[in-house]
Scaffold this motif. Structure first.
Motif, PDB file in Angstrom:
ATOM      1  N   UNK A  57       0.858  -1.177   0.000  1.00  0.00           N
ATOM      2  CA  UNK A  57       0.000   0.000   0.000  1.00  0.00           C
ATOM      3  C   UNK A  57       0.898   1.232   0.000  1.00  0.00           C
ATOM      4  N   UNK A  58       0.325   2.397  -0.269  1.00  0.00           N
ATOM      5  CA  UNK A  58       1.131   3.610  -0.354  1.00  0.00           C
ATOM      6  C   UNK A  58       1.611   4.079   1.009  1.00  0.00           C
ATOM      7  N   UNK A  59       2.803   4.659   1.058  1.00  0.00           N
ATOM      8  CA  UNK A  59       3.268   5.295   2.284  1.00  0.00           C
ATOM      9  C   UNK A  59       2.520   6.608   2.484  1.00  0.00           C
ATOM     10  N   UNK A  60       1.978   6.808   3.653  1.00  0.00           N
ATOM     11  CA  UNK A  60       1.184   8.002   3.945  1.00  0.00           C
ATOM     12  C   UNK A  60       2.101   9.221   3.988  1.00  0.00           C
ATOM     13  N   UNK A  71       9.153   2.381  -2.751  1.00  0.00           N
ATOM     14  CA  UNK A  71       8.598   3.162  -1.634  1.00  0.00           C
ATOM     15  C   UNK A  71       7.310   2.563  -1.081  1.00  0.00           C
ATOM     16  N   UNK A  72       6.704   1.626  -1.790  1.00  0.00           N
ATOM     17  CA  UNK A  72       5.468   1.009  -1.299  1.00  0.00           C
ATOM     18  C   UNK A  72       5.735   0.269   0.015  1.00  0.00           C
ATOM     19  N   UNK A  73       4.758   0.323   0.922  1.00  0.00           N
ATOM     20  CA  UNK A  73       4.913  -0.263   2.250  1.00  0.00           C
ATOM     21  C   UNK A  73       4.296  -1.655   2.281  1.00  0.00           C
ATOM     22  N   UNK A  79      -2.239  -4.786   9.763  1.00  0.00           N
ATOM     23  CA  UNK A  79      -1.863  -3.408   9.471  1.00  0.00           C
ATOM     24  C   UNK A  79      -0.492  -3.032   9.987  1.00  0.00           C
ATOM     25  N   UNK A  80       0.287  -4.011  10.403  1.00  0.00           N
ATOM     26  CA  UNK A  80       1.625  -3.742  10.930  1.00  0.00           C
ATOM     27  C   UNK A  80       2.651  -3.803   9.807  1.00  0.00           C
ATOM     28  N   UNK A  81       3.597  -2.881   9.833  1.00  0.00           N
ATOM     29  CA  UNK A  81       4.639  -2.869   8.809  1.00  0.00           C
ATOM     30  C   UNK A  81       5.531  -4.096   8.947  1.00  0.00           C
ATOM     31  N   UNK A  88       4.944   5.262   6.962  1.00  0.00           N
ATOM     32  CA  UNK A  88       3.748   4.998   7.751  1.00  0.00           C
ATOM     33  C   UNK A  88       2.557   4.757   6.832  1.00  0.00           C
ATOM     34  N   UNK A  89       1.501   4.156   7.376  1.00  0.00           N
ATOM     35  CA  UNK A  89       0.302   3.796   6.613  1.00  0.00           C
ATOM     36  C   UNK A  89      -0.892   4.540   7.185  1.00  0.00           C
TER      37      UNK A  89
END
Length: 255
Positions: A57-60, A71-73, A79-81, A88-89
């Motif tokens: 998902x995208x980095x906030x 750069x994608x997370x 929901x944990x990295x 951050x998300x």
């Protein structure tokens, strides 16, 4: 997050994950290219195959035009990295996307937008109308979810999933649009068609003129006819050209 100092993950992740990263980063850039982004808000996600149930998902904090494959997370189902040195998300993004990924095995990719036309149609009491060829494809598989506020509450997930059911298109009332599919290419094409249908509807309703709806009999058979035209390949026919479009202007999404 400093993009100029971010090391490339190419060769450090599996080839399959890298390709998903490139495709998802391309989708973010295309959303920006078409003007469908909302600064740093809204989200696109994709499931990485494997028992770990990891997602990208995208980095906030990054604009969609800045997002790259590296750069994608990567996050888990909670929901944990997975990688602590990543960005951050947005918790609202994870609430919506994790609910659909967990409930729908076929929904490998999920896209959500806040476009002007999409939000406008989401506020229409009758929702999407059968007034264009573009509208007929979403209408064959569309769902609606009533607005409950910013999507950060865990209990909304069950209602969102229940409303979505087996549909591949969803209009989030007073909020925006959502599409899901097995691939990034198919999910983006679905969003393109849904967005275009909303733009046409907003234009057609300007001035409150009488409209000519498409007969239900035609609505019922449009999908099979569309599959005949594309040879059931869907987004696979469009995606290479979209990548070429990006590469002609800026191929940095591949980094």
């Amino acid at each position: 997050m400093e993009l100029d100092t971010m090391p490339s993950l190419k060769g450090r992740v599996s080839e399959e994950e890298w390709q998903l990263r490139v495709d998802l980063a391309a989708a973010y850039r295309l959303i920006a290219h078409y003007g469908w982004d909302d600064t740093i808000f809204t989200h696109l996600s994709v499931r990485i195959p494997g028992p770990e149930a990891h997602f990208l998902i995208n980095p906030f904090g990054l604009f969609f035009e800045e997002i790259t494959a590296s750069s994608l997370v990567k996050i888990n189902r909670d929901g944990e990295k997975v990688d602590e040195d990543s960005g951050m998300v947005n918790p609202a993004g994870f609430t919506i996307h994790s609910a659909i990924h967990e409930a729908r095995e076929d929904a490998h990719c999920v896209m959500h937008t806040h476009t002007t036309a999409g939000v406008a149609v989401s506020a229409h009491a009758e929702g999407l109308l059968p007034i264009s060829q573009q509208s007929l494809f979403p209408l064959s598989s569309i769902a609606y979810h009533d607005y409950e506020g910013i999507a950060v509450r865990e209990d909304e997930k069950a209602r969102l999933v229940s409303d979505l059911g087996p549909a591949n298109y969803m209009i989030l009332r007073n909020h925006g649009l959502l599409t899901c599919a097995p691939t990034v290419a198919d999910t983006f094409l679905a969003m393109f068609i849904l967005q275009r249908a909303c733009e046409i509807q907003v234009s057609a309703l300007a001035g409150n003129p009488p409209l000519t709806p498409v007969p239900q009999g035609i609505v019922d058979k449009i999908v099979s006819e569309g599959d005949m035209v594309t040879g059931n390949q869907g987004g696979l026919l469009v995606w290479p050209g979209l990548l070429r479009k990006l590469d002609r202007s800026d191929s940095s999404y591949r980094q």
